[in-house]
Design an enzyme around this catalytic site. Structure first.
Site, PDB file in Angstrom:
ATOM      1  N   MET A  30       1.090  -1.272  -0.086  1.00 60.78           N
ATOM      2  CA  MET A  30       0.184  -0.029  -0.056  1.00 60.78           C
ATOM      3  C   MET A  30       0.966   1.221   0.090  1.00 60.78           C
ATOM      4  O   MET A  30       0.428   2.268   0.439  1.00 60.78           O
ATOM      5  CB  MET A  30      -0.900  -0.144   1.061  1.00 60.78           C
ATOM      6  CG  MET A  30      -1.893  -0.962   1.095  1.00 60.78           C
ATOM      7  SD  MET A  30      -3.431  -0.533   1.939  1.00 60.78           S
ATOM      8  CE  MET A  30      -2.909  -0.452   3.545  1.00 60.78           C
ATOM      9  N   ALA A  32       4.179   3.825   0.873  1.00 57.36           N
ATOM     10  CA  ALA A  32       5.059   4.484   2.097  1.00 57.36           C
ATOM     11  C   ALA A  32       5.898   3.282   2.123  1.00 57.36           C
ATOM     12  O   ALA A  32       6.283   2.888   3.429  1.00 57.36           O
ATOM     13  CB  ALA A  32       4.105   4.457   3.327  1.00 57.36           C
ATOM     14  N   ILE A  33       6.841   3.024   1.187  1.00 57.14           N
ATOM     15  CA  ILE A  33       7.867   1.805   1.128  1.00 57.14           C
ATOM     16  C   ILE A  33       8.869   1.945   2.094  1.00 57.14           C
ATOM     17  O   ILE A  33       9.359   3.160   2.478  1.00 57.14           O
ATOM     18  CB  ILE A  33       8.406   1.904  -0.384  1.00 57.14           C
ATOM     19  CG1 ILE A  33       7.039   1.683  -1.285  1.00 57.14           C
ATOM     20  CG2 ILE A  33       9.580   0.806  -0.368  1.00 57.14           C
ATOM     21  CD1 ILE A  33       6.599   0.236  -1.005  1.00 57.14           C
ATOM     22  N   HIS A  34       9.520   1.181   2.763  1.00 54.16           N
ATOM     23  CA  HIS A  34      10.261   1.108   3.808  1.00 54.16           C
ATOM     24  C   HIS A  34      11.079  -0.121   3.575  1.00 54.16           C
ATOM     25  O   HIS A  34      10.779  -1.123   2.686  1.00 54.16           O
ATOM     26  CB  HIS A  34       9.780   1.132   5.289  1.00 54.16           C
ATOM     27  CG  HIS A  34       8.560   0.153   5.463  1.00 54.16           C
ATOM     28  ND1 HIS A  34       9.004  -1.199   5.528  1.00 54.16           N
ATOM     29  CD2 HIS A  34       7.348   0.044   5.926  1.00 54.16           C
ATOM     30  CE1 HIS A  34       7.871  -1.948   5.964  1.00 54.16           C
ATOM     31  NE2 HIS A  34       7.051  -1.165   6.027  1.00 54.16           N
ATOM     32  N   ASN A  35      12.242  -0.359   4.566  1.00 49.33           N
ATOM     33  CA  ASN A  35      13.065  -1.554   4.220  1.00 49.33           C
ATOM     34  C   ASN A  35      12.511  -2.670   4.388  1.00 49.33           C
ATOM     35  O   ASN A  35      12.901  -3.804   3.918  1.00 49.33           O
ATOM     36  CB  ASN A  35      14.234  -1.293   5.311  1.00 49.33           C
ATOM     37  CG  ASN A  35      15.220  -0.242   4.888  1.00 49.33           C
ATOM     38  OD1 ASN A  35      15.419  -0.123   3.607  1.00 49.33           O
ATOM     39  ND2 ASN A  35      15.788   0.532   5.984  1.00 49.33           N
ATOM     40  N   GLY A  36      11.427  -2.960   4.956  1.00 45.13           N
ATOM     41  CA  GLY A  36      10.763  -4.074   5.200  1.00 45.13           C
ATOM     42  C   GLY A  36      10.142  -4.487   3.871  1.00 45.13           C
ATOM     43  O   GLY A  36      10.220  -5.645   3.386  1.00 45.13           O
ATOM     44  N   HIS A  37       9.576  -3.570   3.159  1.00 43.13           N
ATOM     45  CA  HIS A  37       9.120  -3.933   1.644  1.00 43.13           C
ATOM     46  C   HIS A  37      10.250  -4.307   0.707  1.00 43.13           C
ATOM     47  O   HIS A  37      10.150  -5.226  -0.122  1.00 43.13           O
ATOM     48  CB  HIS A  37       8.409  -2.757   1.008  1.00 43.13           C
ATOM     49  CG  HIS A  37       7.123  -2.372   1.962  1.00 43.13           C
ATOM     50  ND1 HIS A  37       6.861  -1.013   2.511  1.00 43.13           N
ATOM     51  CD2 HIS A  37       5.769  -2.877   1.997  1.00 43.13           C
ATOM     52  CE1 HIS A  37       5.798  -0.938   2.832  1.00 43.13           C
ATOM     53  NE2 HIS A  37       5.136  -2.077   2.642  1.00 43.13           N
ATOM     54  N   GLU A 150       5.904 -11.447   7.261  1.00 41.03           N
ATOM     55  CA  GLU A 150       5.295 -12.111   8.375  1.00 41.03           C
ATOM     56  C   GLU A 150       4.679 -11.129   9.479  1.00 41.03           C
ATOM     57  O   GLU A 150       4.145 -11.572  10.696  1.00 41.03           O
ATOM     58  CB  GLU A 150       6.242 -13.065   9.040  1.00 41.03           C
ATOM     59  CG  GLU A 150       6.467 -14.432   8.000  1.00 41.03           C
ATOM     60  CD  GLU A 150       7.373 -15.254   8.709  1.00 41.03           C
ATOM     61  OE1 GLU A 150       8.084 -15.007   9.735  1.00 41.03           O
ATOM     62  OE2 GLU A 150       7.482 -16.575   8.130  1.00 41.03           O
ATOM     63  N   SER A 188       4.606   0.996   7.698  1.00 37.65           N
ATOM     64  CA  SER A 188       4.330   2.501   7.137  1.00 37.65           C
ATOM     65  C   SER A 188       3.874   3.257   8.237  1.00 37.65           C
ATOM     66  O   SER A 188       3.758   4.647   8.138  1.00 37.65           O
ATOM     67  CB  SER A 188       3.164   2.225   6.139  1.00 37.65           C
ATOM     68  OG  SER A 188       3.821   1.479   5.306  1.00 37.65           O
TER      69      SER A 188
END
Length: 282
Positions: A30, A32-37, A150, A188
């Site tokens: 959705m 708001a990209i971050h390192n998890g994405h 996860e 996010s």
């Protein structure tokens, strides 16, 4: 990098790859990209010939209109962040009307009861919205593999169940939670928390680690009581729920059964922001 905003343009781009039997990976987000994405995208890049990242704030999975309105929409920044990982990623960023037309309503699903546990109890209809957008993306992209974090473990299990029930020919890959150096799960929603609040939010992971350690020798009831007491003594947070559940059924544990996998699930509010986290207890 390729950016598409219409289904027709995306399908036209992907068709030659399908014709050549190239592997396509899908990472639904959705924004708001971050390192998890990025960790999901990196795994897809390693395992497929083409990686499609969808950026779409899906209205049908929000129960709260204010939460939907506040959700960050940062497409230009997201594209720059994704480009720092790879220039070969395909981005699909449609408008709501492109996906739903004039009727943004969720389809009703039966996930064999998985949708009624935890998040489902407090967010009725949420997983119908998730199932609706994910099934639409599967039909559009026809991926060989799809990647989900996860951190949203219940969502991951529900999507696995949906694929099983609908016999969708896609492999669902669960990617471990990406945490910062203090253990906070990347989200996010973290962008809406102050610097001081982010430091204090590491409390969630610390509590899960302590609960996991206790679970080795103590009953689930004692672990539950411990967690609830810790939150009572920490006024920074408002605990929504903590539960230890079976990973397959997502039902709260009644008693430990050898061979079963259990996971601790935690939801708490800080500065008006709802944070979720979980940890394997095996």
């Amino acid at each position: 990098m390729f950016l598409f905003s219409t289904k027709a343009d995306l399908q036209a781009y992907l068709k030659p790859m399908r014709d050549e039997n190239k592997a396509i990976g899908l990472v639904p987000t959705m924004g708001a990209i971050h390192n998890g994405h990025l960790s999901l995208m990196e795994q897809s890049l390693n395992e497929n010939d083409c990686t499609v990242v969808s950026i779409f704030v899906n209205p049908t999975q929000f129960n709260n209109a204010e939460d939907l309105a506040k959700y960050p929409r940062t497409l230009e920044r997201d594209m720059e962040f994704i480009a720092s990982l790879s220039d070969k990623i395909v981005i699909f960023a449609p408008a709501v009307e492109e996906i739903y037309g004039d009727n943004a309503i969720a389809q009703a699903f039966d996930f064999n009861g998985l949708e009624n546990e935890m998040e489902g109890a407090s967010r009725p209809g949420h997983f119908d919205g998730v199932g609706t957008i994910v099934s639409k993306l599967f039909d559009l992209v026809l991926p060989n593999r799809a990647y989900f974090g996860e951190k949203d473990f219940q969502q991951l299990q529900i999507i696995r169940k949906m694929v099983e029930i609908m016999k969708t020919p896609v492999q669902i890959i669960g990617v471990p939670i990406f945490r910062n150096n203090q253990g906070l799960a990347m989200s996010s929603r973290n962008e809406r928390i102050s610097a001081k609040g982010l430091e204090e939010a590491t409390f969630l992971y610390e509590i899960l680690l302590q609960a996991k350690k206790m679970f080795v020798t103590e009953s689930s009831e004692k672990v539950q009581q411990f967690v609830e007491n810790e939150f009572k003594n920490n006024p920074t947070f408002d605990l929504e729920y903590f539960t230890i559940a079976d990973e397959e059924s997502l039902k709260p544990i009644l008693q430990k059964v050898e061979g079963h996998k259990y996971r601790g699930f935690l939801v708490a509010h800080i500065e008006g922001v709802r944070l979720i986290d979980n940890l394997s207890f095996n």
